[in-house]
Design a protein around this motif. Structure first.
Motif, PDB file in Angstrom:
ATOM      1  N   THR A 132     -23.507   9.942-104.008  1.00  0.00           N
ATOM      2  CA  THR A 132     -22.524  10.393-103.025  1.00  0.00           C
ATOM      3  C   THR A 132     -21.196   9.673-103.189  1.00  0.00           C
ATOM      4  O   THR A 132     -20.130  10.291-103.069  1.00  0.00           O
ATOM      5  CB  THR A 132     -23.060  10.163-101.594  1.00  0.00           C
ATOM      6  OG1 THR A 132     -24.283  10.895-101.433  1.00  0.00           O
ATOM      7  CG2 THR A 132     -22.057  10.626-100.556  1.00  0.00           C
ATOM      8  N   MET A 133     -21.224   8.373-103.491  1.00  0.00           N
ATOM      9  CA  MET A 133     -19.979   7.630-103.657  1.00  0.00           C
ATOM     10  C   MET A 133     -19.344   7.848-105.022  1.00  0.00           C
ATOM     11  O   MET A 133     -18.319   7.252-105.344  1.00  0.00           O
ATOM     12  CB  MET A 133     -20.215   6.139-103.404  1.00  0.00           C
ATOM     13  CG  MET A 133     -21.095   5.454-104.415  1.00  0.00           C
ATOM     14  SD  MET A 133     -21.276   3.651-104.081  1.00  0.00           S
ATOM     15  CE  MET A 133     -22.233   3.658-102.584  1.00  0.00           C
ATOM     16  N   GLY A 134     -19.926   8.736-105.846  1.00  0.00           N
ATOM     17  CA  GLY A 134     -19.339   9.065-107.138  1.00  0.00           C
ATOM     18  C   GLY A 134     -20.007   8.412-108.312  1.00  0.00           C
ATOM     19  O   GLY A 134     -19.456   8.377-109.408  1.00  0.00           O
ATOM     20  N   ALA A 135     -21.212   7.855-108.106  1.00  0.00           N
ATOM     21  CA  ALA A 135     -21.958   7.165-109.173  1.00  0.00           C
ATOM     22  C   ALA A 135     -21.100   6.127-109.880  1.00  0.00           C
ATOM     23  O   ALA A 135     -20.951   6.143-111.102  1.00  0.00           O
ATOM     24  CB  ALA A 135     -22.528   8.176-110.167  1.00  0.00           C
ATOM     25  N   PRO A 136     -20.492   5.189-109.129  1.00  0.00           N
ATOM     26  CA  PRO A 136     -19.636   4.179-109.776  1.00  0.00           C
ATOM     27  C   PRO A 136     -20.448   3.242-110.641  1.00  0.00           C
ATOM     28  O   PRO A 136     -21.568   2.872-110.306  1.00  0.00           O
ATOM     29  CB  PRO A 136     -19.028   3.439-108.580  1.00  0.00           C
ATOM     30  CG  PRO A 136     -20.045   3.599-107.493  1.00  0.00           C
ATOM     31  CD  PRO A 136     -20.632   4.974-107.686  1.00  0.00           C
ATOM     32  N   ALA A 137     -19.882   2.870-111.768  1.00  0.00           N
ATOM     33  CA  ALA A 137     -20.538   1.939-112.684  1.00  0.00           C
ATOM     34  C   ALA A 137     -19.465   1.255-113.508  1.00  0.00           C
ATOM     35  O   ALA A 137     -18.425   1.847-113.797  1.00  0.00           O
ATOM     36  CB  ALA A 137     -21.525   2.668-113.593  1.00  0.00           C
ATOM     37  N   PRO A 138     -19.688   0.003-113.886  1.00  0.00           N
ATOM     38  CA  PRO A 138     -18.717  -0.676-114.756  1.00  0.00           C
ATOM     39  C   PRO A 138     -18.773  -0.089-116.150  1.00  0.00           C
ATOM     40  O   PRO A 138     -19.642   0.721-116.476  1.00  0.00           O
ATOM     41  CB  PRO A 138     -19.199  -2.129-114.728  1.00  0.00           C
ATOM     42  CG  PRO A 138     -20.671  -2.021-114.485  1.00  0.00           C
ATOM     43  CD  PRO A 138     -20.842  -0.833-113.565  1.00  0.00           C
ATOM     44  N   VAL A 139     -17.848  -0.518-116.970  1.00  0.00           N
ATOM     45  CA  VAL A 139     -17.834  -0.060-118.360  1.00  0.00           C
ATOM     46  C   VAL A 139     -18.949  -0.780-119.095  1.00  0.00           C
ATOM     47  O   VAL A 139     -18.801  -1.919-119.528  1.00  0.00           O
ATOM     48  CB  VAL A 139     -16.472  -0.333-119.020  1.00  0.00           C
ATOM     49  CG1 VAL A 139     -16.486   0.137-120.472  1.00  0.00           C
ATOM     50  CG2 VAL A 139     -15.363   0.359-118.244  1.00  0.00           C
ATOM     51  N   LEU A 140     -20.093  -0.107-119.200  1.00  0.00           N
ATOM     52  CA  LEU A 140     -21.248  -0.697-119.877  1.00  0.00           C
ATOM     53  C   LEU A 140     -21.065  -0.582-121.382  1.00  0.00           C
ATOM     54  O   LEU A 140     -20.607   0.438-121.897  1.00  0.00           O
ATOM     55  CB  LEU A 140     -22.522   0.021-119.449  1.00  0.00           C
ATOM     56  CG  LEU A 140     -22.820   0.034-117.949  1.00  0.00           C
ATOM     57  CD1 LEU A 140     -24.073   0.845-117.679  1.00  0.00           C
ATOM     58  CD2 LEU A 140     -22.976  -1.365-117.427  1.00  0.00           C
ATOM     59  N   THR A 141     -21.425  -1.619-122.081  1.00  0.00           N
ATOM     60  CA  THR A 141     -21.308  -1.642-123.529  1.00  0.00           C
ATOM     61  C   THR A 141     -22.693  -1.703-124.143  1.00  0.00           C
ATOM     62  O   THR A 141     -23.543  -2.481-123.716  1.00  0.00           O
ATOM     63  CB  THR A 141     -20.503  -2.869-123.994  1.00  0.00           C
ATOM     64  OG1 THR A 141     -19.225  -2.836-123.366  1.00  0.00           O
ATOM     65  CG2 THR A 141     -20.315  -2.863-125.506  1.00  0.00           C
ATOM     66  N   SER A 142     -22.929  -0.879-125.146  1.00  0.00           N
ATOM     67  CA  SER A 142     -24.220  -0.874-125.811  1.00  0.00           C
ATOM     68  C   SER A 142     -24.516  -2.227-126.428  1.00  0.00           C
ATOM     69  O   SER A 142     -23.610  -2.964-126.829  1.00  0.00           O
ATOM     70  CB  SER A 142     -24.241   0.202-126.901  1.00  0.00           C
ATOM     71  OG  SER A 142     -25.446   0.143-127.634  1.00  0.00           O
ATOM     72  N   ASP A 143     -25.801  -2.580-126.496  1.00  0.00           N
ATOM     73  CA  ASP A 143     -26.196  -3.860-127.089  1.00  0.00           C
ATOM     74  C   ASP A 143     -25.661  -4.010-128.506  1.00  0.00           C
ATOM     75  O   ASP A 143     -25.414  -5.110-128.982  1.00  0.00           O
ATOM     76  CB  ASP A 143     -27.720  -3.984-127.102  1.00  0.00           C
ATOM     77  CG  ASP A 143     -28.283  -4.204-125.712  1.00  0.00           C
ATOM     78  OD1 ASP A 143     -27.513  -4.614-124.830  1.00  0.00           O
ATOM     79  OD2 ASP A 143     -29.486  -3.942-125.504  1.00  0.00           O
TER      80      ASP A 143
END
Length: 366
Positions: A132-143
């Motif tokens: 609902t809040m827009g699925a916020p997530a930080p800039v995740l970096t692949s291993d």
């Protein structure tokens, strides 16, 4: 006092266990990678969503998975936005349109995630709230693209440097100064081409002092008495009087109670037989007020809230009539998470670090 003053030995960390199992697919163009996420949204992701990704999803949906399932990568923002072989299952801001929510609610017999055990209602609500809040997530970096941690870089951050006694700057109006701190204020005004405001009248000054220190207005006779007092130390005497008032602790203790997420009730309860109130919460509230009014040293103030039950009998009368063990309410008056012990402990660690250190260690949970 057991509901509030739980022994510190009973607050030791336990294993997290396998609690959340969910398949999180990702958005397509409906969730823009450039969409800014608020601090509260990122915090929610770190505390309630990312643990699921790391504990339950990365074994099948990460660059290090032995066999990538569904063509879906969840260890990078790019992978989350691209989705998997079966297309998007998440529509930002619209949980009712997201197949992810349908799956974890077990609304379709063919797509029930996790397949062996349904998530608890509060866990499902977390994902609904996140979408609902827009699925916020930080800039995740692949291993595959992660850079090694540089501890030296962190240790040189300004927040971890010891304070240095600064020399007051030179100003053009030294006659305005009453304390060394005034020099920094006046220098800032001069740099902006501004002049200090005129000296406040006695009636204004006493109202400011009363509201700042007690949150209450002065009585008419107190105002008249202060205005008529022409002694050079009249204002200093007023401040000492207000600091000695019991209302001072009530005014300023409430700010610490906000840090400690104080409440008289639990918000929600695990069973109908559970008491909905923190029966002895008022003891922690009164202990905080008492600590401010007694000018309890800050290090003792913190120590009693973390390990008062470990200090022995010699400290029982250190802060007045209320036993110092009431300070442990800092740890025990918090969300109960339907009795899920790891979540309760996570909340206690989080409030301790944020409140006492000004840092978050939420990332350490994973």
């Amino acid at each position: 006092m057991e509901p509030i003053c739980q022994s510190a030995s009973q607050l030791s960390l336990t294993s997290w266990g396998l609690r959340w199992i969910v398949l999180i697919c990702a958005a397509t163009g409906l969730l823009s990678a450039a969409e800014p996420a608020s601090n509260s949204g990122l915090d929610f992701f770190e505390r309630r969503i990312r643990p699921v990704l790391i504990e339950q999803c990365y074994s099948c949906h990460s660059a290090n998975a032995e066999k990538l399932k569904g063509g879906l990568l969840l260890d990078s923002l790019e992978g989350m936005l691209k989705g998997g072989e079966h297309g998007p299952v998440l529509v930002a801001h619209h949980p009712e349109k997201s197949r992810l929510i349908e799956a974890i609610r077990w609304e379709d017999e063919d797509t029930q995630m996790p397949p062996k055990k349904k998530l608890t209602p509060i866990q499902i609500d977390d994902f609904v709230a996140w979408v609902t809040m827009g699925a916020p997530a930080p800039v995740l970096t692949s291993d595959r693209n992660k850079q090694p941690v540089n501890p030296t870089k962190g240790s040189t951050h300004w927040a971890f440097q010891p304070p240095i006694l600064a020399t007051p700057p030179l100003v053009r109006r030294p006659e305005w100064l009453h304390t060394p701190v005034d020099a920094f204020i006046l220098k800032g005004l001069e740099n902006k081409g501004l002049s200090p405001s005129p000296t406040a009248s006695g009636r204004t000054l006493i109202r400011r002092a009363f509201y700042d220190l007690t949150g209450l207005p002065p009585k008419a006779e107190e105002v008249e008495s202060f205005v008529a007092d022409t002694r050079p130390q009249a204002y200093a005497h007023l401040i000492e009087k207000l600091l000695a008032s019991p209302f001072y602790g009530e005014r300023w203790g409430r700010h610490w109670l906000d840090v400690a997420r104080y409440a008289d009730t639990k918000g929600y309860i695990y069973t109908d037989r559970e008491e909905a109130r923190f029966v002895h919460s008022y003891l922690y509230r009164d202990w905080v007020v008492q600590s401010f009014n007694n000018d309890l040293p800050y290090d003792r103030f913190l120590l009693h809230q973390l390990a008062s039950d470990q200090l022995g009998d010699s400290h029982k009368s250190e802060n007045g009539q209320i036993p110092p063990v009431a300070g442990l309410g800092f740890l025990t008056i918090g969300r109960r998470f339907l009795g899920v012990t790891p979540d309760i402990i996570d909340d206690q660690i989080d409030v301790m670090m944020r409140g006492m250190q000004g840092l978050t260690v939420a990332c350490a949970r994973c």
